[in-house]
Write a protein that holds these residues in place. Structure first.
Motif, PDB file in Angstrom:
ATOM      1  N   SER A 142       0.837  -1.209   0.000  1.00  0.00           N
ATOM      2  CA  SER A 142       0.000   0.000   0.000  1.00  0.00           C
ATOM      3  C   SER A 142       0.868   1.253   0.000  1.00  0.00           C
ATOM      4  CB  SER A 142      -0.939  -0.002   1.218  1.00  0.00           C
ATOM      5  OG  SER A 142      -0.235   0.346   2.391  1.00  0.00           O
ATOM      6  N   ARG A 143       2.122   1.108   0.413  1.00  0.00           N
ATOM      7  CA  ARG A 143       3.046   2.251   0.385  1.00  0.00           C
ATOM      8  C   ARG A 143       3.860   2.265  -0.912  1.00  0.00           C
ATOM      9  NH1 ARG A 143       5.926   2.391   6.251  1.00  0.00           N
ATOM     10  NH2 ARG A 143       6.977   4.162   5.257  1.00  0.00           N
ATOM     11  N   GLY A 144       3.524   1.390  -1.833  1.00  0.00           N
ATOM     12  CA  GLY A 144       4.138   1.443  -3.151  1.00  0.00           C
ATOM     13  C   GLY A 144       5.288   0.486  -3.362  1.00  0.00           C
ATOM     14  N   ALA A 145       5.670  -0.265  -2.333  1.00  0.00           N
ATOM     15  CA  ALA A 145       6.812  -1.166  -2.463  1.00  0.00           C
ATOM     16  C   ALA A 145       6.453  -2.393  -3.292  1.00  0.00           C
ATOM     17  CB  ALA A 145       7.287  -1.616  -1.085  1.00  0.00           C
ATOM     18  N   THR A 146       7.457  -2.972  -3.901  1.00  0.00           N
ATOM     19  CA  THR A 146       7.318  -4.290  -4.510  1.00  0.00           C
ATOM     20  C   THR A 146       7.751  -5.312  -3.469  1.00  0.00           C
ATOM     21  OG1 THR A 146       7.796  -3.431  -6.711  1.00  0.00           O
ATOM     22  CG2 THR A 146       8.145  -5.797  -6.354  1.00  0.00           C
ATOM     23  N   VAL A 147       6.872  -6.261  -3.186  1.00  0.00           N
ATOM     24  CA  VAL A 147       7.169  -7.243  -2.140  1.00  0.00           C
ATOM     25  C   VAL A 147       7.326  -8.621  -2.761  1.00  0.00           C
ATOM     26  CG1 VAL A 147       6.312  -8.390  -0.055  1.00  0.00           C
ATOM     27  CG2 VAL A 147       5.971  -5.914  -0.370  1.00  0.00           C
ATOM     28  N   VAL A 148       8.406  -9.271  -2.389  1.00  0.00           N
ATOM     29  CA  VAL A 148       8.662 -10.644  -2.828  1.00  0.00           C
ATOM     30  C   VAL A 148       8.649 -11.518  -1.580  1.00  0.00           C
ATOM     31  CG1 VAL A 148      10.348 -12.182  -3.908  1.00  0.00           C
ATOM     32  CG2 VAL A 148      10.076  -9.826  -4.744  1.00  0.00           C
ATOM     33  N   MET A 149       7.897 -12.618  -1.640  1.00  0.00           N
ATOM     34  CA  MET A 149       7.791 -13.511  -0.489  1.00  0.00           C
ATOM     35  C   MET A 149       8.575 -14.802  -0.756  1.00  0.00           C
ATOM     36  SD  MET A 149       5.372 -11.877   1.418  1.00  0.00           S
ATOM     37  CE  MET A 149       4.712 -13.131   2.552  1.00  0.00           C
ATOM     38  N   THR A 150       9.263 -15.302   0.279  1.00  0.00           N
ATOM     39  CA  THR A 150       9.893 -16.615   0.116  1.00  0.00           C
ATOM     40  C   THR A 150       8.834 -17.707   0.172  1.00  0.00           C
ATOM     41  OG1 THR A 150      10.293 -16.763   2.483  1.00  0.00           O
ATOM     42  CG2 THR A 150      12.081 -15.897   1.122  1.00  0.00           C
ATOM     43  N   ARG A 151       7.776 -17.452   0.937  1.00  0.00           N
ATOM     44  CA  ARG A 151       6.585 -18.323   0.903  1.00  0.00           C
ATOM     45  C   ARG A 151       5.389 -17.458   1.257  1.00  0.00           C
ATOM     46  NH1 ARG A 151       4.586 -20.458   6.126  1.00  0.00           N
ATOM     47  NH2 ARG A 151       5.968 -19.755   7.799  1.00  0.00           N
ATOM     48  N   SER A 152       4.241 -17.764   0.642  1.00  0.00           N
ATOM     49  CA  SER A 152       3.030 -17.018   0.969  1.00  0.00           C
ATOM     50  C   SER A 152       1.929 -17.973   1.406  1.00  0.00           C
ATOM     51  CB  SER A 152       2.581 -16.168  -0.220  1.00  0.00           C
ATOM     52  OG  SER A 152       2.451 -16.980  -1.364  1.00  0.00           O
ATOM     53  N   GLY A 153       2.292 -19.237   1.603  1.00  0.00           N
ATOM     54  CA  GLY A 153       1.377 -20.245   2.118  1.00  0.00           C
ATOM     55  C   GLY A 153       2.102 -21.059   3.165  1.00  0.00           C
TER      56      GLY A 153
END
Ligand SMILES: [Zn+2]
Length: 311
Positions: A166-177
């Protein structure tokens, strides 16, 4: 948790609701006097429309929806301008164009600690090292709730992703589950491949001492060839995030901790920190860490620290 938030929200609403009542009385008094002559009435009405009385008072005093009242409490006067849920409200409720955000152009890798299934496989603790460590011992679990650490770390991480995006960052997750396959070397590699400005690893603590509580932030020790390129920035990130966590959560400050034995640090080519967001071996913190409102507070504090490091 979160009763403190709820109470302050209610107090804010109460204060906001009390004012219109008082002003409404004043308005009725003006109208009462004005009824003496049509001329005065016209003047009074024109004053009540354009005299600078906050328009939202009408909405609130005439039984606006709780939503409108809470928007007023949140300071969004535009949304409740006008005397009711008429066309103006509809127009004002159109989705605003998303702002670019103060973290636009930034890439943040979030690593929710552990996974549903532990991994007894081993991996070198750093490039070229003969020293091996288990890929995922599985993490700790709640002394009261019985909830496992990977569940808490994922919940906090998903809230954090939402805030950062929401603050404009690009977020990469190592896991999202719940599931993940690979070790901490691979987790670091996700951040490296993304060219992340920061790798934020989320964990919860455990201790044999049930009274132990609070937050700490780990960062890579300076190891030539491994972390010399990220040590200084990682330390700065750890300081910023630890400070935001302590002030945002009002919890015990266990400080920042330099570590040379963390696989996910030693393989990182981008600044990296690991935040221990509380002790699941402490009854009170365990219960809080499984509460969605508290998880959101943790995520908010983390985002503030990350933002101050990156700005
Ligand atoms: Zn952990």
């Amino acid at each position: 948790m979160g009763p403190r938030e709820d109470r302050s929200g209610a107090a804010s609403n109460g204060a906001r609701l009390a004012r219109p009542g008082r002003r409404r009385t004043a308005l009725l008094a003006i109208l009462g006097c004005a009824a003496l002559t049509g001329l005065v009435t016209a003047i009074a009405l024109s004053r009540s429309d354009g005299s600078g009385l906050p328009q939202n008072e009408n909405t609130v005093a005439t039984g606006a929806s709780p939503q409108a009242a809470s928007q007023a409490a949140a300071g969004d006067l535009r949304q409740v301008s006008g005397a009711g849920p008429g066309p103006r409200l509809e127009a004002a409720a159109e989705p605003a164009q998303p702002a670019a955000g103060d973290l636009a152009g930034r890439v943040i890798c979030i690593d929710p600690g552990h996974a549903a299934t532990a991994d007894a496989g081993v991996e070198p603790i750093g490039p070229g090292s003969a020293e091996m460590k288990v890929k995922d011992p599985g993490g700790t679990s709640g002394i009261v709730t019985g909830v496992r650490e990977p569940v808490v770390t994922l919940a906090v991480s998903l809230y954090l992703r939402e805030i950062l995006e929401s603050r404009g960052a690009t977020v990469v997750m190592t896991r999202s589950g719940p599931d993940y396959s690979g070790g901490n070397r691979e987790r670091a590699q996700v951040a490296n491949d993304a060219g992340a400005d920061l790798l934020v690893r989320i964990h919860a603590d455990g201790s044999a001492d049930p009274s132990r509580r609070g937050v700490s932030t780990l960062y890579p020790a300076l190891i030539p060839g491994w972390t010399d390129d990220i040590h200084t920035q990682s330390r700065a990130a750890a300081q910023a995030v630890q400070a935001a966590m302590v002030s945002g959560l009002g919890t015990a400050d266990l400080g920042i901790v330099e570590r040379s034995d963390i696989t996910g640090f030693n393989w990182a080519d981008v600044p990296a920190i690991l935040v221990e967001v509380g002790f699941m071996s402490n009854a009170e913190e365990d219960v809080m860490l499984s509460d969605a409102a508290y998880q959101q507070r943790v995520a908010m504090a983390l985002s503030q620290g990350i933002g101050s490091f990156l700005s």
